[in-house]
Design a protein around this motif. Structure first.
Motif, PDB file in Angstrom:
ATOM      1  N   CYS A 254       0.760  -1.281  -0.070  1.00 27.77           N
ATOM      2  CA  CYS A 254      -0.055  -0.050   0.222  1.00 27.77           C
ATOM      3  C   CYS A 254       0.769   1.155   0.082  1.00 27.77           C
ATOM      4  O   CYS A 254       0.422   2.016  -0.634  1.00 27.77           O
ATOM      5  CB  CYS A 254      -1.009   0.159   1.174  1.00 27.77           C
ATOM      6  SG  CYS A 254      -2.217   1.230   1.329  1.00 27.77           S
ATOM      7  N   GLU A 255       2.031   1.313   0.562  1.00 25.22           N
ATOM      8  CA  GLU A 255       2.913   2.509   0.698  1.00 25.22           C
ATOM      9  C   GLU A 255       3.288   2.822  -0.649  1.00 25.22           C
ATOM     10  O   GLU A 255       3.571   3.892  -1.113  1.00 25.22           O
ATOM     11  CB  GLU A 255       4.070   2.120   1.684  1.00 25.22           C
ATOM     12  CG  GLU A 255       3.654   2.276   3.129  1.00 25.22           C
ATOM     13  CD  GLU A 255       4.729   1.924   3.872  1.00 25.22           C
ATOM     14  OE1 GLU A 255       5.679   1.158   3.603  1.00 25.22           O
ATOM     15  OE2 GLU A 255       4.705   2.446   5.208  1.00 25.22           O
ATOM     16  N   ARG A 256       3.632   1.544  -1.388  1.00 29.53           N
ATOM     17  CA  ARG A 256       4.151   1.495  -2.709  1.00 29.53           C
ATOM     18  C   ARG A 256       3.207   2.213  -3.648  1.00 29.53           C
ATOM     19  O   ARG A 256       3.547   3.086  -4.603  1.00 29.53           O
ATOM     20  CB  ARG A 256       4.549   0.229  -3.205  1.00 29.53           C
ATOM     21  CG  ARG A 256       5.417   0.231  -4.460  1.00 29.53           C
ATOM     22  CD  ARG A 256       5.857  -1.135  -4.691  1.00 29.53           C
ATOM     23  NE  ARG A 256       6.564  -1.851  -3.860  1.00 29.53           N
ATOM     24  CZ  ARG A 256       6.647  -3.035  -3.289  1.00 29.53           C
ATOM     25  NH1 ARG A 256       5.956  -3.812  -3.984  1.00 29.53           N
ATOM     26  NH2 ARG A 256       7.271  -3.494  -2.397  1.00 29.53           N
ATOM     27  N   SER A 257       1.902   1.756  -3.432  1.00 30.34           N
ATOM     28  CA  SER A 257       0.857   2.289  -4.363  1.00 30.34           C
ATOM     29  C   SER A 257       0.436   3.620  -3.899  1.00 30.34           C
ATOM     30  O   SER A 257       0.214   4.311  -4.984  1.00 30.34           O
ATOM     31  CB  SER A 257      -0.313   1.409  -3.982  1.00 30.34           C
ATOM     32  OG  SER A 257      -1.459   1.880  -4.554  1.00 30.34           O
ATOM     33  N   LEU A 258       0.438   4.025  -2.803  1.00 31.03           N
ATOM     34  CA  LEU A 258       0.289   5.721  -2.537  1.00 31.03           C
ATOM     35  C   LEU A 258       1.436   6.398  -2.988  1.00 31.03           C
ATOM     36  O   LEU A 258       1.021   7.477  -3.350  1.00 31.03           O
ATOM     37  CB  LEU A 258       0.184   5.760  -1.028  1.00 31.03           C
ATOM     38  CG  LEU A 258      -1.151   5.060  -0.388  1.00 31.03           C
ATOM     39  CD1 LEU A 258      -1.408   5.237   1.095  1.00 31.03           C
ATOM     40  CD2 LEU A 258      -2.334   5.912  -1.142  1.00 31.03           C
ATOM     41  N   HIS A 259       2.455   6.032  -2.995  1.00 35.05           N
ATOM     42  CA  HIS A 259       3.856   6.537  -3.749  1.00 35.05           C
ATOM     43  C   HIS A 259       3.886   8.168  -2.925  1.00 35.05           C
ATOM     44  O   HIS A 259       3.875   9.007  -3.662  1.00 35.05           O
ATOM     45  CB  HIS A 259       3.380   6.878  -5.210  1.00 35.05           C
ATOM     46  CG  HIS A 259       4.606   7.139  -5.797  1.00 35.05           C
ATOM     47  ND1 HIS A 259       5.044   8.126  -6.531  1.00 35.05           N
ATOM     48  CD2 HIS A 259       5.673   6.155  -6.091  1.00 35.05           C
ATOM     49  CE1 HIS A 259       6.384   8.120  -6.966  1.00 35.05           C
ATOM     50  NE2 HIS A 259       6.825   6.913  -6.935  1.00 35.05           N
ATOM     51  N   GLU A 260       3.709   8.107  -1.574  1.00 31.04           N
ATOM     52  CA  GLU A 260       4.116   9.194  -0.934  1.00 31.04           C
ATOM     53  C   GLU A 260       3.293  10.354  -1.042  1.00 31.04           C
ATOM     54  O   GLU A 260       3.343  11.447  -0.921  1.00 31.04           O
ATOM     55  CB  GLU A 260       5.453   9.922  -1.055  1.00 31.04           C
ATOM     56  CG  GLU A 260       6.682   8.713  -0.525  1.00 31.04           C
ATOM     57  CD  GLU A 260       8.047   9.249  -0.837  1.00 31.04           C
ATOM     58  OE1 GLU A 260       8.013  10.331  -1.439  1.00 31.04           O
ATOM     59  OE2 GLU A 260       8.842   8.563  -0.173  1.00 31.04           O
ATOM     60  N   TYR A 261       1.890   9.979  -1.792  1.00 32.88           N
ATOM     61  CA  TYR A 261       0.771  11.119  -2.201  1.00 32.88           C
ATOM     62  C   TYR A 261       0.446  11.834  -1.050  1.00 32.88           C
ATOM     63  O   TYR A 261       0.145  13.008  -0.773  1.00 32.88           O
ATOM     64  CB  TYR A 261      -0.316  10.717  -2.924  1.00 32.88           C
ATOM     65  CG  TYR A 261      -1.280  11.665  -3.294  1.00 32.88           C
ATOM     66  CD1 TYR A 261      -0.858  12.659  -4.322  1.00 32.88           C
ATOM     67  CD2 TYR A 261      -2.452  11.519  -2.809  1.00 32.88           C
ATOM     68  CE1 TYR A 261      -1.976  13.495  -4.531  1.00 32.88           C
ATOM     69  CE2 TYR A 261      -3.377  12.469  -3.034  1.00 32.88           C
ATOM     70  CZ  TYR A 261      -3.160  13.590  -4.051  1.00 32.88           C
ATOM     71  OH  TYR A 261      -4.083  14.584  -4.231  1.00 32.88           O
ATOM     72  N   ILE A 262      -0.052  10.948   0.143  1.00 32.26           N
ATOM     73  CA  ILE A 262      -0.560  11.382   1.392  1.00 32.26           C
ATOM     74  C   ILE A 262       0.569  11.830   2.392  1.00 32.26           C
ATOM     75  O   ILE A 262       1.478  11.033   2.445  1.00 32.26           O
ATOM     76  CB  ILE A 262      -1.299  10.216   2.098  1.00 32.26           C
ATOM     77  CG1 ILE A 262      -2.568   9.775   1.156  1.00 32.26           C
ATOM     78  CG2 ILE A 262      -1.832  10.673   3.542  1.00 32.26           C
ATOM     79  CD1 ILE A 262      -3.418   8.705   1.932  1.00 32.26           C
ATOM     80  N   MET A 263       0.411  13.132   2.684  1.00 32.95           N
ATOM     81  CA  MET A 263       1.492  13.717   3.574  1.00 32.95           C
ATOM     82  C   MET A 263       1.089  13.206   5.140  1.00 32.95           C
ATOM     83  O   MET A 263       0.097  13.869   5.572  1.00 32.95           O
ATOM     84  CB  MET A 263       1.605  15.312   3.471  1.00 32.95           C
ATOM     85  CG  MET A 263       2.077  15.414   2.198  1.00 32.95           C
ATOM     86  SD  MET A 263       3.810  14.879   1.731  1.00 32.95           S
ATOM     87  CE  MET A 263       4.830  15.945   2.856  1.00 32.95           C
ATOM     88  N   PHE A 264       1.740  12.133   5.697  1.00 32.72           N
ATOM     89  CA  PHE A 264       1.298  12.016   7.265  1.00 32.72           C
ATOM     90  C   PHE A 264       1.882  12.817   8.197  1.00 32.72           C
ATOM     91  O   PHE A 264       3.061  13.614   7.914  1.00 32.72           O
ATOM     92  CB  PHE A 264       1.643  10.640   7.396  1.00 32.72           C
ATOM     93  CG  PHE A 264       1.050   9.365   6.663  1.00 32.72           C
ATOM     94  CD1 PHE A 264      -0.349   8.818   6.912  1.00 32.72           C
ATOM     95  CD2 PHE A 264       1.951   9.048   5.519  1.00 32.72           C
ATOM     96  CE1 PHE A 264      -0.880   7.944   6.249  1.00 32.72           C
ATOM     97  CE2 PHE A 264       1.076   8.075   4.918  1.00 32.72           C
ATOM     98  CZ  PHE A 264      -0.094   7.586   5.149  1.00 32.72           C
ATOM     99  N   PRO A 265       1.213  13.171   9.393  1.00 32.13           N
ATOM    100  CA  PRO A 265       1.635  13.955  10.316  1.00 32.13           C
ATOM    101  C   PRO A 265       2.884  13.338  10.950  1.00 32.13           C
ATOM    102  O   PRO A 265       3.314  11.985  10.695  1.00 32.13           O
ATOM    103  CB  PRO A 265       0.531  14.117  11.497  1.00 32.13           C
ATOM    104  CG  PRO A 265      -0.762  13.587  10.777  1.00 32.13           C
ATOM    105  CD  PRO A 265      -0.409  12.651   9.395  1.00 32.13           C
ATOM    106  N   ASP A 266       3.797  14.073  11.618  1.00 33.67           N
ATOM    107  CA  ASP A 266       4.920  13.473  12.382  1.00 33.67           C
ATOM    108  C   ASP A 266       4.860  12.431  13.023  1.00 33.67           C
ATOM    109  O   ASP A 266       3.583  12.307  13.733  1.00 33.67           O
ATOM    110  CB  ASP A 266       5.830  14.621  13.171  1.00 33.67           C
ATOM    111  CG  ASP A 266       6.152  15.786  12.265  1.00 33.67           C
ATOM    112  OD1 ASP A 266       6.152  15.590  10.802  1.00 33.67           O
ATOM    113  OD2 ASP A 266       6.654  16.778  12.460  1.00 33.67           O
ATOM    114  N   ASN A 267       5.431  11.431  13.010  1.00 29.73           N
ATOM    115  CA  ASN A 267       5.432  10.112  13.684  1.00 29.73           C
ATOM    116  C   ASN A 267       4.209   9.410  13.416  1.00 29.73           C
ATOM    117  O   ASN A 267       3.856   8.577  14.139  1.00 29.73           O
ATOM    118  CB  ASN A 267       5.496  10.573  15.293  1.00 29.73           C
ATOM    119  CG  ASN A 267       6.583  11.485  15.692  1.00 29.73           C
ATOM    120  OD1 ASN A 267       7.758  11.100  15.397  1.00 29.73           O
ATOM    121  ND2 ASN A 267       6.290  12.442  16.571  1.00 29.73           N
ATOM    122  N   LEU A 268       3.681   9.464  12.206  1.00 27.38           N
ATOM    123  CA  LEU A 268       2.404   8.668  11.795  1.00 27.38           C
ATOM    124  C   LEU A 268       2.936   8.032  10.409  1.00 27.38           C
ATOM    125  O   LEU A 268       3.476   8.608   9.702  1.00 27.38           O
ATOM    126  CB  LEU A 268       1.338   9.481  11.595  1.00 27.38           C
ATOM    127  CG  LEU A 268       0.021   8.743  11.422  1.00 27.38           C
ATOM    128  CD1 LEU A 268      -0.379   7.731  12.759  1.00 27.38           C
ATOM    129  CD2 LEU A 268      -1.053   9.598  11.260  1.00 27.38           C
TER     130      LEU A 268
END
Length: 297
Positions: A254-268
């Motif tokens: 899923c991380e590979r699929s999202l390709h860093e599109y979602i900017m998660f809050p720090d430590n998440l």
């Protein structure tokens, strides 16, 4: 409104089995039985007999919570409220589940899908505590998904049917869902895995390619849930998910699929969001209790 009675009746109604229990407000289970899901008449007769036997033994209850497989009619103004509707289990279509148990046991009934109920239990007592948007997925005989937003199960026109989300089938595979074929349930449920690989999923070795394919399907589902709901918790349970390391595979894909599109809050990260049930195998059963509290409030 807090629970005040001494005992409650709860039912986790699944496509393979019904689990019935007498439980108290502190979530202590005083009696429990597993009943195979056969015909509606046979199954419900055994459910009623279990509760009547325990009423006679002094376990008096006024309210019953039902966390059921679906689809369900959850429109409170409907004449068929609490009935199972167009389920793949054809003999159960139009079964008035809530009405039959309410009448037989002379009690009030709170009812919702098994996965909405499990999501609510995880929100109240499990891995989704504090989450504004919590999603519970079960992968077993079927694939279902429940959504709780700000402490309330999501309904809408009917209720979420996440298991029938369309996905891209892994190369060479064909889903078994009679309605949609290449949906999550058609590719990831226990019967789907058995059909695709020619043997029950619990007999597949850990290094079998089927687990990677399953993780691909589930990762697509999680990708869609993240971009549609901005979920703070995606809890994945059910018999198929008992395989060690499977959730970790889903997270990586899923991380590979999202390709860093979602900017998660720090430590998440997704590793904090996609997880196993905090209540173990009791999310559904305790979900039936959570429904009593929620629908009485």
């Amino acid at each position: 409104m807090a629970l005040t009675d001494d005992y409650y009746a709860v039912v986790e109604a699944g496509g393979t089995k019904f689990i019935c229990a007498i439980i108290d407000k502190d979530r202590n289970i005083h009696a429990q039985v597993r009943i195979a899901t056969t015909s509606p008449d046979e199954t419900l007769a055994r459910v009623i007999d279990f509760f009547q036997t325990h009423i006679a033994a002094g376990y008096i209850f006024k309210r019953l919570g039902i966390a059921s497989f679906g689809p369900l009619d959850l429109n409170r103004t409907s004449a068929t409220f609490g009935s199972i509707t167009k389920t793949p289990k054809s003999s159960w279509i139009n079964t008035p589940l809530a009405r039959r148990l309410s009448q037989a046991l002379a009690c009030q009934v709170a009812v919702d899908t098994d996965v909405n109920a499990a999501a609510l239990a995880e929100y109240k007592w499990g891995a989704a505590q504090g989450a504004s948007v919590a999603i519970y997925i079960t992968v077993g005989t079927g694939v279902g998904g429940g959504v709780v937003i700000d402490g309330k199960p999501l309904h809408g026109v009917v209720h979420p049917e996440i298991g029938h989300m369309l996905v891209v089938a892994p190369a060479g595979q064909k889903g078994i869902c009679p309605f949609h074929q290449d949906c999550v349930e058609g590719l990831a449920s226990g019967p789907a895995l058995e059909k695709i690989w020619g043997q029950p999923s619990d007999t597949l070795p850990d290094d079998h390619e089927g687990w990677g394919s399953l993780a691909d399907v589930m990762a697509q589902m999680c990708h869609n849930l993240m971009v549609c709901y901005s979920a703070q918790k995606i809890i994945i349970g059910g018999g198929v998910m008992q395989r060690t390391g499977l959730i970790e595979k889903i997270i990586v894909k899923c991380e590979r699929s999202l390709h860093e599109y979602i900017m998660f809050p720090d430590n998440l990260s997704l590793a904090n969001i996609i997880c196993a049930p905090g209540l173990g195998t009791y999310s559904g059963l305790l979900g039936a209790l959570a429904l009593i509290d929620h629908q009485s409030a």
